[in-house]
Design an enzyme around this catalytic site. Structure first.
Site, PDB file in Angstrom:
ATOM      1  N   HIS A 100       0.848  -1.196   0.000  1.00  0.00           N
ATOM      2  CA  HIS A 100       0.000   0.000   0.000  1.00  0.00           C
ATOM      3  C   HIS A 100       0.877   1.237   0.000  1.00  0.00           C
ATOM      4  O   HIS A 100       1.903   1.286   0.677  1.00  0.00           O
ATOM      5  CB  HIS A 100      -0.943   0.015   1.203  1.00  0.00           C
ATOM      6  CG  HIS A 100      -0.259  -0.233   2.514  1.00  0.00           C
ATOM      7  ND1 HIS A 100       0.105  -1.501   2.917  1.00  0.00           N
ATOM      8  CD2 HIS A 100       0.150   0.614   3.488  1.00  0.00           C
ATOM      9  CE1 HIS A 100       0.696  -1.427   4.093  1.00  0.00           C
ATOM     10  NE2 HIS A 100       0.751  -0.157   4.464  1.00  0.00           N
ATOM     11  N   HIS A 102       1.080   5.112   1.077  1.00  0.00           N
ATOM     12  CA  HIS A 102       0.468   6.118   1.943  1.00  0.00           C
ATOM     13  C   HIS A 102       0.485   7.468   1.218  1.00  0.00           C
ATOM     14  O   HIS A 102       1.530   7.871   0.693  1.00  0.00           O
ATOM     15  CB  HIS A 102       1.282   6.286   3.230  1.00  0.00           C
ATOM     16  CG  HIS A 102       1.258   5.105   4.150  1.00  0.00           C
ATOM     17  ND1 HIS A 102       0.501   5.058   5.283  1.00  0.00           N
ATOM     18  CD2 HIS A 102       1.929   3.926   4.104  1.00  0.00           C
ATOM     19  CE1 HIS A 102       0.695   3.908   5.914  1.00  0.00           C
ATOM     20  NE2 HIS A 102       1.569   3.199   5.213  1.00  0.00           N
TER      21      HIS A 102
HETATM   22  P1  AMP Z   1       1.962   0.133   7.290  1.00  0.00           P
HETATM   23  O1  AMP Z   1       2.526   0.398   8.658  1.00  0.00           O
HETATM   24  O2  AMP Z   1       2.686   0.853   6.195  1.00  0.00           O
HETATM   25  O3  AMP Z   1       1.787  -1.353   7.028  1.00  0.00           O
HETATM   26  O4  AMP Z   1       0.535   0.818   7.297  1.00  0.00           O
HETATM   27  C1  AMP Z   1      -0.632   0.141   7.649  1.00  0.00           C
HETATM   28  C2  AMP Z   1      -1.677   1.209   7.825  1.00  0.00           C
HETATM   29  O5  AMP Z   1      -2.940   0.602   7.723  1.00  0.00           O
HETATM   30  C3  AMP Z   1      -1.619   1.906   9.188  1.00  0.00           C
HETATM   31  O6  AMP Z   1      -1.376   3.295   8.993  1.00  0.00           O
HETATM   32  C4  AMP Z   1      -2.988   1.624   9.785  1.00  0.00           C
HETATM   33  O7  AMP Z   1      -3.516   2.729  10.479  1.00  0.00           O
HETATM   34  C5  AMP Z   1      -3.822   1.288   8.575  1.00  0.00           C
HETATM   35  N1  AMP Z   1      -4.936   0.379   8.813  1.00  0.00           N
HETATM   36  C6  AMP Z   1      -4.911  -0.802   9.460  1.00  0.00           C
HETATM   37  N2  AMP Z   1      -6.131  -1.371   9.443  1.00  0.00           N
HETATM   38  C7  AMP Z   1      -6.945  -0.532   8.763  1.00  0.00           C
HETATM   39  C8  AMP Z   1      -8.319  -0.548   8.396  1.00  0.00           C
HETATM   40  N3  AMP Z   1      -9.118  -1.564   8.741  1.00  0.00           N
HETATM   41  N4  AMP Z   1      -8.823   0.488   7.686  1.00  0.00           N
HETATM   42  C9  AMP Z   1      -8.029   1.527   7.344  1.00  0.00           C
HETATM   43  N5  AMP Z   1      -6.723   1.598   7.650  1.00  0.00           N
HETATM   44  C10 AMP Z   1      -6.171   0.588   8.348  1.00  0.00           C
END
Ligand code: AMP
Ligand code: ZN
Length: 137
Positions: A100, A102
């Site tokens: 993903h 950001h």
């Molecule tokens: P990363 O640390 O780059 O893997 O980012 C994962 C991101 O996903 C974090 O910023 C979380 O806040 C976000 N996240 C986790 N679960 C959900 C969800 N169900 N809906 C939206 N964002 C999420």
């Protein structure tokens, strides 16, 4: 699609999310724990864990959506800047192993300081360049 993947579940509509955009290949939704309001995640609809697994064409589609959305999000929330980032591996802060990007709206003085750089020791920078160069000889 992976059964245990939270982002695959979001794409399938099994888990609620605030979708802001989707096209044939990508899906974008608000991060539930935003650095700033409007913090958005862009994911491919097909599951790949991270930068090492994702094919070039899928990565290009992710970034195409990122570039399409970034100025719109910036405008919508009145941001003054945007950070784009992809975390890979636990040590780099990857929590969800479905790649993903950001999109993070930024504001002057929002407190999320840029990371602090550390200087190289004498001559170390050329050594590091050389050992990286060895990886694609
Ligand atoms: P990363 O640390 O780059 O893997 O980012 C994962 C991101 O996903 C974090 O910023 C979380 O806040 C976000 N996240 C986790 N679960 C959900 C969800 N169900 N809906 C939206 N964002 C999420
Ligand atoms: Zn997934």
């Amino acid at each position: 699609m992976e059964n245990s993947c939270i982002f695959c579940s979001i794409i399938k509509g099994e888990i609620p999310a605030q979708k802001i955009f989707e096209d044939e290949d990508t899906f974008a939704f608000l991060d539930v724990h935003p650095i700033n309001r409007g913090h958005t995640l862009v994911v491919p609809k097909i599951h790949y864990a991270n930068i090492y697994e994702v094919p070039d064409d899928v990565l290009a589609k992710i970034m195409h959506t990122v570039r399409f959305l970034a100025p719109k999000i910036k405008q919508a929330v009145g941001a003054e800047g945007i950070n784009i980032g992809i975390n890979n591996d636990k040590a780099a802060g990857q929590l969800v192993f479905h790649i993903h990007a950001h999109i993070i709206p930024r504001f002057e003085g929002d407190g999320h300081a840029h990371w602090h750089g550390n200087p190289y020791q004498d001559g170390e920078i050329t050594t590091i360049r050389d050992i990286i160069g060895q990886e694609f000889k």
